[in-house]
Design a protein around this motif. Structure first.
Motif, PDB file in Angstrom:
ATOM      1  N   LYS A  49       0.956  -1.428  -0.051  1.00 49.28           N
ATOM      2  CA  LYS A  49       0.010  -0.051  -0.068  1.00 49.28           C
ATOM      3  C   LYS A  49       0.894   1.210  -0.089  1.00 49.28           C
ATOM      4  O   LYS A  49       0.526   2.233  -0.763  1.00 49.28           O
ATOM      5  CB  LYS A  49      -0.923  -0.065   1.194  1.00 49.28           C
ATOM      6  CG  LYS A  49      -1.982   1.009   1.263  1.00 49.28           C
ATOM      7  CD  LYS A  49      -3.022   0.769   0.208  1.00 49.28           C
ATOM      8  CE  LYS A  49      -3.614   2.047  -0.380  1.00 49.28           C
ATOM      9  NZ  LYS A  49      -4.475   1.798  -1.706  1.00 49.28           N
ATOM     10  N   ARG A  50       1.741   1.092   0.792  1.00 47.84           N
ATOM     11  CA  ARG A  50       2.744   2.408   0.733  1.00 47.84           C
ATOM     12  C   ARG A  50       3.540   2.668  -0.551  1.00 47.84           C
ATOM     13  O   ARG A  50       3.769   3.791  -1.059  1.00 47.84           O
ATOM     14  CB  ARG A  50       3.938   2.070   1.979  1.00 47.84           C
ATOM     15  CG  ARG A  50       3.444   2.131   3.428  1.00 47.84           C
ATOM     16  CD  ARG A  50       3.722   3.632   3.711  1.00 47.84           C
ATOM     17  NE  ARG A  50       3.057   4.327   4.846  1.00 47.84           N
ATOM     18  CZ  ARG A  50       3.524   5.030   5.763  1.00 47.84           C
ATOM     19  NH1 ARG A  50       5.021   5.516   5.557  1.00 47.84           N
ATOM     20  NH2 ARG A  50       3.060   5.435   6.867  1.00 47.84           N
ATOM     21  N   ALA A  51       3.712   1.446  -1.193  1.00 47.73           N
ATOM     22  CA  ALA A  51       4.443   1.662  -2.627  1.00 47.73           C
ATOM     23  C   ALA A  51       3.312   2.102  -3.740  1.00 47.73           C
ATOM     24  O   ALA A  51       3.775   1.932  -4.933  1.00 47.73           O
ATOM     25  CB  ALA A  51       4.983   0.307  -2.907  1.00 47.73           C
ATOM     26  N   ALA A 376       8.935  -5.902  -2.760  1.00 53.15           N
ATOM     27  CA  ALA A 376      10.126  -5.708  -3.863  1.00 53.15           C
ATOM     28  C   ALA A 376       9.558  -6.826  -5.098  1.00 53.15           C
ATOM     29  O   ALA A 376       9.615  -6.277  -6.192  1.00 53.15           O
ATOM     30  CB  ALA A 376      11.389  -5.920  -3.409  1.00 53.15           C
ATOM     31  N   HIS A 377       9.256  -7.944  -4.730  1.00 55.03           N
ATOM     32  CA  HIS A 377       8.809  -8.967  -6.017  1.00 55.03           C
ATOM     33  C   HIS A 377       7.872  -8.381  -6.939  1.00 55.03           C
ATOM     34  O   HIS A 377       7.807  -8.126  -8.088  1.00 55.03           O
ATOM     35  CB  HIS A 377       8.452 -10.134  -5.372  1.00 55.03           C
ATOM     36  CG  HIS A 377       9.373 -11.397  -5.071  1.00 55.03           C
ATOM     37  ND1 HIS A 377      10.072 -11.708  -6.395  1.00 55.03           N
ATOM     38  CD2 HIS A 377       9.963 -11.850  -4.014  1.00 55.03           C
ATOM     39  CE1 HIS A 377      11.022 -12.820  -5.860  1.00 55.03           C
ATOM     40  NE2 HIS A 377      11.070 -12.773  -4.565  1.00 55.03           N
ATOM     41  N   ILE A 378       6.783  -7.882  -6.153  1.00 58.31           N
ATOM     42  CA  ILE A 378       5.347  -7.698  -6.689  1.00 58.31           C
ATOM     43  C   ILE A 378       5.511  -6.177  -7.288  1.00 58.31           C
ATOM     44  O   ILE A 378       5.041  -6.131  -8.603  1.00 58.31           O
ATOM     45  CB  ILE A 378       4.376  -7.530  -5.752  1.00 58.31           C
ATOM     46  CG1 ILE A 378       3.962  -9.187  -5.172  1.00 58.31           C
ATOM     47  CG2 ILE A 378       3.074  -6.945  -6.099  1.00 58.31           C
ATOM     48  CD1 ILE A 378       3.062  -9.343  -4.121  1.00 58.31           C
ATOM     49  N   THR A 379       6.267  -5.085  -6.788  1.00 58.94           N
ATOM     50  CA  THR A 379       6.428  -3.986  -7.300  1.00 58.94           C
ATOM     51  C   THR A 379       7.440  -3.750  -8.444  1.00 58.94           C
ATOM     52  O   THR A 379       7.582  -2.660  -9.016  1.00 58.94           O
ATOM     53  CB  THR A 379       6.511  -3.040  -6.098  1.00 58.94           C
ATOM     54  OG1 THR A 379       7.783  -3.131  -5.627  1.00 58.94           O
ATOM     55  CG2 THR A 379       5.362  -2.881  -5.194  1.00 58.94           C
ATOM     56  N   GLY A 380       8.357  -4.837  -8.232  1.00 59.55           N
ATOM     57  CA  GLY A 380       9.521  -4.600  -9.279  1.00 59.55           C
ATOM     58  C   GLY A 380      10.529  -3.604  -8.905  1.00 59.55           C
ATOM     59  O   GLY A 380      11.280  -3.577  -9.675  1.00 59.55           O
ATOM     60  N   SER A 381      10.204  -3.253  -7.680  1.00 58.69           N
ATOM     61  CA  SER A 381      11.649  -2.608  -6.984  1.00 58.69           C
ATOM     62  C   SER A 381      12.797  -3.435  -6.914  1.00 58.69           C
ATOM     63  O   SER A 381      12.639  -4.542  -6.902  1.00 58.69           O
ATOM     64  CB  SER A 381      11.287  -1.692  -5.844  1.00 58.69           C
ATOM     65  OG  SER A 381      10.873  -2.545  -5.060  1.00 58.69           O
ATOM     66  N   PRO A 382      14.140  -2.689  -6.499  1.00 53.10           N
ATOM     67  CA  PRO A 382      15.152  -3.721  -6.399  1.00 53.10           C
ATOM     68  C   PRO A 382      14.951  -4.684  -5.165  1.00 53.10           C
ATOM     69  O   PRO A 382      14.684  -4.137  -4.175  1.00 53.10           O
ATOM     70  CB  PRO A 382      16.218  -2.719  -6.113  1.00 53.10           C
ATOM     71  CG  PRO A 382      15.799  -1.345  -6.749  1.00 53.10           C
ATOM     72  CD  PRO A 382      14.346  -1.410  -6.645  1.00 53.10           C
ATOM     73  N   ARG A 383      15.361  -5.987  -5.565  1.00 51.96           N
ATOM     74  CA  ARG A 383      15.257  -6.982  -4.395  1.00 51.96           C
ATOM     75  C   ARG A 383      16.439  -7.057  -3.561  1.00 51.96           C
ATOM     76  O   ARG A 383      17.620  -6.867  -4.069  1.00 51.96           O
ATOM     77  CB  ARG A 383      15.018  -8.410  -5.226  1.00 51.96           C
ATOM     78  CG  ARG A 383      13.590  -8.459  -5.935  1.00 51.96           C
ATOM     79  CD  ARG A 383      13.705  -9.677  -6.957  1.00 51.96           C
ATOM     80  NE  ARG A 383      12.821  -9.366  -7.866  1.00 51.96           N
ATOM     81  CZ  ARG A 383      12.361 -10.315  -8.799  1.00 51.96           C
ATOM     82  NH1 ARG A 383      12.805 -11.281  -8.807  1.00 51.96           N
ATOM     83  NH2 ARG A 383      11.420 -10.000  -9.592  1.00 51.96           N
ATOM     84  N   PRO A 384      16.102  -7.347  -2.270  1.00 56.34           N
ATOM     85  CA  PRO A 384      17.162  -7.588  -1.418  1.00 56.34           C
ATOM     86  C   PRO A 384      18.202  -8.586  -1.654  1.00 56.34           C
ATOM     87  O   PRO A 384      17.678  -9.360  -2.418  1.00 56.34           O
ATOM     88  CB  PRO A 384      16.573  -7.853   0.037  1.00 56.34           C
ATOM     89  CG  PRO A 384      15.025  -8.015  -0.309  1.00 56.34           C
ATOM     90  CD  PRO A 384      14.703  -7.531  -1.701  1.00 56.34           C
TER      91      PRO A 384
END
Ligand code: FES
Length: 510
Positions: A49-51, A376-384
């Motif tokens: 939600k924050r994303a 990160a997986h779902i939004t496509g942002s850099p994964r840890p």
């Protein structure tokens, strides 16, 4: 306080308000649906939600009323003797990533609470793994070295603030304890304020996986979404057959009021004596703290919970003579066969279904890191950097073979019904009030419960997950399945998955 006067409820539940979100009655379409309102599910929904994602969260009961509301609530990167095994089985780099991911989760909880202005009773304290017997002190020295090599501020010590001597302990500085349900309620409030959809008493019973996924709930209402996160502790939808690689475990918890100066400041655990875990917690009463003692690890449905609790209570009284027991409850965990949780795509054939499970008793930091990783997986942002370590699609290692086979043999035994370990009686008339047992009626095994007034309820003794025989737990008045840990109320309704359907009603002969 006698045992009869104990509150049979977790302190975390008893000290927070209940929630009243609506149940899902009409079909809905969102970006992501998260199944499970415990720490892993709520953290994932909140991060998404924050994303900026449109998120719906489905909880079968009430927010934080499942496993998260019944933990000992330690947020620590020191997990008993985990680093010795991680280094040996997965290599030093994996051990380092494991440590880093949990340290990151602890810091994240602190930041989130500051951001939300939430008072979740955070306390920064050291964590210890200790042994009382000198013969096992070598394991502690090895763990201290492995934890240090993994990057934790770990040291070997012989002095602690426990009121009894230890032969040795690993100490890791600057860990955290908190009130898990206060944290969850703060997340849920913020999620709802930002337009997230929270549905309680909305049990998911079906999942269609595709370009658009569809989750069906018990009421028949559905949620369509691009992505689905299954965060139900033990996965209720499991095409990957993770159940072959997960072993459920139950532990008992006793909480006691203690003069504050007698309560240890640190968080402690020992694998000795079927596990003993100790921590304190603030109480809103002058000069007192709560002492929370956990232990007596056992497989659900294998009985003797009452004797086990008596042992735990006796240990608490002998080690902390001024402690007055006030609460008792039980926690449930799932151990993976390789000691690392499964967080990520639920199986190789899916693009949009994710799972978070197998935290092995460390589900609070595990749940927080799941939220970060799955978002990160779902939004496509850099994964840890620890994404691969937790990937559920990893292949079992050769050295897991004996654990895998052992779990399958255990399940097979309970599927056919092991009379030595089941509470069988010949007739419902043999069951005393306040108790339950398995009875063969017209060739079928029935789970029969007799309440205090003598009224009898009969349901099928076959677990609706995969058909193992359930067992009665007298301490918690519940039917438990030893195979994968499903739990049912005396009337057969589901208390804990992976089962999603109630035990079928049965009619007793007149
Ligand atoms: Fe799997 Fe019961 S929980 S068979």
């Amino acid at each position: 306080m006698s045992q009869a006067e104990l509150t049979h409820e977790s302190y975390w539940m008893a000290s927070t308000e209940s929630t009243a979100h609506p149940s899902l009655e009409t079909d809905l379409e969102v970006d992501v649906v998260v199944i499970g309102g415990g720490i892993a599910g709520l953290c994932t929904a909140w991060e998404l939600k924050r994303a900026g994602a449109d998120v719906a969260l489905l909880e079968a009961d009430r927010i934080g009323s499942g496993v998260t509301g019944y933990t000992s609530a330690k947020l620590t990167s020191l997990h008993s003797l985990a680093y010795t095994r991680l280094r040996e089985d997965h290599g030093p780099e994996s051990a380092r990533l494991y440590a880093e991911s949990h340290q990151d989760a602890i810091g994240h909880v602190e930041r989130v609470c500051a951001d939300l202005g939430a008072d979740a009773e955070l306390e920064r304290v050291p964590a210890y793994t200790y042994m009382e017997s000198a013969e096992r002190v070598g394991e502690i020295r090895a763990e201290a070295e492995a934890a240090r090599e993994a990057g934790l501020p770990a040291s070997f010590v012989t002095e602690t603030d426990l009121p009894f001597p230890v032969a040795g302990a690993v100490r890791v500085a600057d860990q955290m304890q908190f009130h898990p349900r206060k944290f969850l309620l703060a997340l849920a409030r913020d999620l709802a304020d930002r337009g997230g959809h929270i549905f309680e008493r909305s049990r998911a019973v079906g999942l269609h996986d595709g370009a658009r996924c569809r989750v069906t709930t018990e009421s028949g209402a559905t949620v369509v979404a691009r992505d689905v996160v299954v965060a139900t502790h033990y996965p209720i939808f499991d095409r990957a057959m993770l159940f072959t690689r997960l072993k459920p475990r139950r532990e008992l918890v006793a909480a006691a009021v203690l003069p504050a100066e007698r309560a240890p400041a640190g968080m402690y655990i020992t694998p000795e004596q079927h596990t003993r875990s100790v921590r304190g917690a603030p109480l809103h009463a002058d000069g007192q703290r709560l002492l929370i003692v956990t232990g007596e690890s056992f497989t659900p449905g294998t009985g003797e919970a009452e004797e086990r609790f008596e042992r735990l209570a006796a240990w608490t009284r002998s080690r902390f003579p001024e402690a007055r027991l006030g609460y008792r409850w039980a926690a449930q965990d799932n151990d993976t066969t390789d000691g690392v949780p499964y967080i990520g795509h639920s199986h190789p054939g899916t693009q949009h279904v994710y799972v978070a499970t197998g935290f092995g008793g460390w589900g609070l930091s595990g749940g927080v890191l799941s939220g970060r990783l799955l978002a990160a997986h779902i939004t496509g942002s850099p994964r840890p950097p620890w994404t691969e370590l937790y990937d559920p699609r990893r292949l079992p290692r050769l050295r897991e073979a004996s654990a895998l086979l052992g779990q399958q043999a255990f399940v097979a035994k309970h599927f056919v019904g092991d009379r030595l370990h089941t509470s069988h009686v010949d007739s419902a008339a043999d069951i005393p009030p306040g108790s339950g047992a398995v009875v063969r009626i017209r060739g079928q095994r029935c789970a029969v419960y007799r309440d205090e007034s003598g009224a009898v309820t009969a349901v099928s003794a076959r677990c609706t997950h995969l058909g193992c025989l359930v067992q009665f737990d007298a301490g918690e008045r519940a039917w438990e399945c030893p195979c994968h840990g499903s739990r049912f109320a005396p009337d057969g309704s589901v208390l804990h998955g992976p089962a999603t359907r109630p035990l079928e009603p049965r009619r007793l002969p007149e």
